[in-house]
Design a protein around this motif. Structure first.
Motif, PDB file in Angstrom:
ATOM      1  N   ASP A 107     -42.016  67.202  -4.420  1.00  0.00           N
ATOM      2  CA  ASP A 107     -42.668  67.705  -3.209  1.00  0.00           C
ATOM      3  C   ASP A 107     -41.858  67.472  -1.941  1.00  0.00           C
ATOM      4  N   ILE A 108     -40.755  66.726  -2.053  1.00  0.00           N
ATOM      5  CA  ILE A 108     -39.961  66.399  -0.863  1.00  0.00           C
ATOM      6  C   ILE A 108     -39.077  67.581  -0.483  1.00  0.00           C
ATOM      7  N   ASP A 109     -39.218  68.015   0.751  1.00  0.00           N
ATOM      8  CA  ASP A 109     -38.363  69.056   1.320  1.00  0.00           C
ATOM      9  C   ASP A 109     -37.155  68.327   1.913  1.00  0.00           C
ATOM     10  N   ILE A 110     -36.013  68.398   1.225  1.00  0.00           N
ATOM     11  CA  ILE A 110     -34.838  67.628   1.612  1.00  0.00           C
ATOM     12  C   ILE A 110     -34.343  68.023   3.006  1.00  0.00           C
ATOM     13  N   GLU A 111     -34.336  69.297   3.309  1.00  0.00           N
ATOM     14  CA  GLU A 111     -33.868  69.747   4.617  1.00  0.00           C
ATOM     15  C   GLU A 111     -34.778  69.203   5.726  1.00  0.00           C
ATOM     16  N   ARG A 112     -36.064  69.245   5.491  1.00  0.00           N
ATOM     17  CA  ARG A 112     -37.022  68.729   6.474  1.00  0.00           C
ATOM     18  C   ARG A 112     -36.865  67.216   6.650  1.00  0.00           C
ATOM     19  N   ALA A 113     -36.643  66.505   5.551  1.00  0.00           N
ATOM     20  CA  ALA A 113     -36.455  65.053   5.619  1.00  0.00           C
ATOM     21  C   ALA A 113     -35.164  64.719   6.372  1.00  0.00           C
ATOM     22  N   GLN A 114     -34.113  65.495   6.135  1.00  0.00           N
ATOM     23  CA  GLN A 114     -32.850  65.256   6.844  1.00  0.00           C
ATOM     24  C   GLN A 114     -33.018  65.534   8.337  1.00  0.00           C
ATOM     25  N   ASP A 115     -33.737  66.601   8.672  1.00  0.00           N
ATOM     26  CA  ASP A 115     -34.019  66.901  10.083  1.00  0.00           C
ATOM     27  C   ASP A 115     -34.809  65.764  10.734  1.00  0.00           C
ATOM     28  N   ALA A 116     -35.775  65.220  10.005  1.00  0.00           N
ATOM     29  CA  ALA A 116     -36.576  64.111  10.533  1.00  0.00           C
ATOM     30  C   ALA A 116     -35.698  62.882  10.758  1.00  0.00           C
ATOM     31  N   LYS A 117     -34.767  62.640   9.858  1.00  0.00           N
ATOM     32  CA  LYS A 117     -33.836  61.520   9.999  1.00  0.00           C
ATOM     33  C   LYS A 117     -32.970  61.712  11.241  1.00  0.00           C
ATOM     34  N   ASP A 118     -32.434  62.903  11.412  1.00  0.00           N
ATOM     35  CA  ASP A 118     -31.585  63.196  12.576  1.00  0.00           C
ATOM     36  C   ASP A 118     -32.362  63.025  13.881  1.00  0.00           C
ATOM     37  N   ARG A 119     -33.596  63.538  13.911  1.00  0.00           N
ATOM     38  CA  ARG A 119     -34.426  63.406  15.118  1.00  0.00           C
ATOM     39  C   ARG A 119     -34.738  61.942  15.419  1.00  0.00           C
ATOM     40  N   ALA A 120     -35.042  61.176  14.380  1.00  0.00           N
ATOM     41  CA  ALA A 120     -35.356  59.759  14.570  1.00  0.00           C
ATOM     42  C   ALA A 120     -34.146  59.008  15.126  1.00  0.00           C
ATOM     43  N   GLU A 121     -32.973  59.327  14.610  1.00  0.00           N
ATOM     44  CA  GLU A 121     -31.760  58.679  15.119  1.00  0.00           C
ATOM     45  C   GLU A 121     -31.525  59.024  16.590  1.00  0.00           C
ATOM     46  N   GLN A 122     -31.816  60.264  16.960  1.00  0.00           N
ATOM     47  CA  GLN A 122     -31.685  60.668  18.369  1.00  0.00           C
ATOM     48  C   GLN A 122     -32.699  59.920  19.238  1.00  0.00           C
ATOM     49  N   HIS A 123     -33.920  59.785  18.744  1.00  0.00           N
ATOM     50  CA  HIS A 123     -34.957  59.068  19.492  1.00  0.00           C
ATOM     51  C   HIS A 123     -34.603  57.586  19.643  1.00  0.00           C
ATOM     52  N   ILE A 124     -34.000  57.012  18.608  1.00  0.00           N
ATOM     53  CA  ILE A 124     -33.582  55.609  18.684  1.00  0.00           C
ATOM     54  C   ILE A 124     -32.522  55.440  19.773  1.00  0.00           C
ATOM     55  N   ALA A 125     -31.540  56.334  19.774  1.00  0.00           N
ATOM     56  CA  ALA A 125     -30.483  56.266  20.796  1.00  0.00           C
ATOM     57  C   ALA A 125     -31.078  56.405  22.196  1.00  0.00           C
ATOM     58  N   HIS A 126     -32.000  57.353  22.356  1.00  0.00           N
ATOM     59  CA  HIS A 126     -32.624  57.562  23.667  1.00  0.00           C
ATOM     60  C   HIS A 126     -33.447  56.337  24.072  1.00  0.00           C
ATOM     61  N   ALA A 127     -34.206  55.792  23.155  1.00  0.00           N
ATOM     62  CA  ALA A 127     -35.051  54.632  23.464  1.00  0.00           C
ATOM     63  C   ALA A 127     -34.208  53.434  23.884  1.00  0.00           C
ATOM     64  N   LYS A 128     -33.055  53.283  23.260  1.00  0.00           N
ATOM     65  CA  LYS A 128     -32.167  52.184  23.640  1.00  0.00           C
ATOM     66  C   LYS A 128     -31.583  52.413  25.033  1.00  0.00           C
ATOM     67  N   GLU A 129     -31.267  53.672  25.340  1.00  0.00           N
ATOM     68  CA  GLU A 129     -30.719  54.005  26.665  1.00  0.00           C
ATOM     69  C   GLU A 129     -31.700  53.671  27.781  1.00  0.00           C
ATOM     70  N   VAL A 130     -32.966  53.996  27.567  1.00  0.00           N
ATOM     71  CA  VAL A 130     -33.971  53.818  28.620  1.00  0.00           C
ATOM     72  C   VAL A 130     -34.793  52.540  28.432  1.00  0.00           C
ATOM     73  N   SER A 131     -34.429  51.728  27.445  1.00  0.00           N
ATOM     74  CA  SER A 131     -35.119  50.455  27.163  1.00  0.00           C
ATOM     75  C   SER A 131     -36.624  50.645  26.963  1.00  0.00           C
ATOM     76  N   ASP A 132     -36.983  51.645  26.147  1.00  0.00           N
ATOM     77  CA  ASP A 132     -38.392  51.909  25.840  1.00  0.00           C
ATOM     78  C   ASP A 132     -38.715  51.321  24.466  1.00  0.00           C
ATOM     79  N   LYS A 133     -39.330  50.144  24.457  1.00  0.00           N
ATOM     80  CA  LYS A 133     -39.612  49.441  23.196  1.00  0.00           C
ATOM     81  C   LYS A 133     -40.607  50.197  22.319  1.00  0.00           C
ATOM     82  N   ASP A 134     -41.591  50.848  22.926  1.00  0.00           N
ATOM     83  CA  ASP A 134     -42.576  51.599  22.147  1.00  0.00           C
ATOM     84  C   ASP A 134     -41.932  52.795  21.455  1.00  0.00           C
ATOM     85  N   GLU A 135     -41.124  53.548  22.193  1.00  0.00           N
ATOM     86  CA  GLU A 135     -40.425  54.691  21.600  1.00  0.00           C
ATOM     87  C   GLU A 135     -39.479  54.219  20.507  1.00  0.00           C
TER      88      GLU A 135
END
Length: 138
Positions: A90-118
């Motif tokens: 049932d795993i959509d590999i492309e969707r999971a990879q996109d989610a991984k990429d987005r999460a990595e981008q959000h992590i980088a952004h959260a570190k830049e702006v020091s947003d612990k919740d994000e």
């Protein structure tokens, strides 16, 4: 059901994801550590971490990506109530990879702006995506 077998059910808010009988063992990553449960185990209720649940049979093994939740085991029945769960098919590999990429981008952004919740939300999203990708590779 024989005394040495288990019934295993995994449900999410969207419905049943997995339901099999005659398992010999289940292996889970709980908030308290890894556990293996065989038939006639003492009753257990435990919170689950994001990881694969392994359901073992005499001649095979199933893995299900489980993203949090809890397990309740008694009378040789394991019921897992998960936030979300997927079998490898049932795993959509492309969707999971996109989610991984987005999460990595959000992590980088959260570190830049020091947003612990994000950062915390993005780290959970990354763990979920990696769990799904890891399981889809097997």
């Amino acid at each position: 059901m024989a005394d040495h077998k288990l019934d295993v059910t995994i449900v999410t808010p969207d419905g049943s994801v997995y339901d099999k009988k005659d398992a010999t063992m289940i292996v889970l990553k709980t908030t308290g550590g890894d556990i293996g449960v065989m038939a006639n185990h003492v009753p257990v209720v435990a919170g689950l971490k994001i990881d694969a649940v392994k359901v073992k049979f005499d001649d095979s093994e199933d893995e299900i990506a489980v993203n949090g939740g809890f397990v309740e085991f008694s009378n040789n029945v394991a019921t897992i109530v998960a936030d979300s769960a997927e079998t490898p098919d049932d795993i959509d590999i492309e969707r999971a990879q996109d989610a991984k990429d987005r999460a990595e981008q959000h992590i980088a952004h959260a570190k830049e702006v020091s947003d612990k919740d994000e950062l915390a939300r993005a780290e959970v999203a990354l763990k979920r995506a990696i769990n799904r990708l890891k399981l889809s590779e097997n």
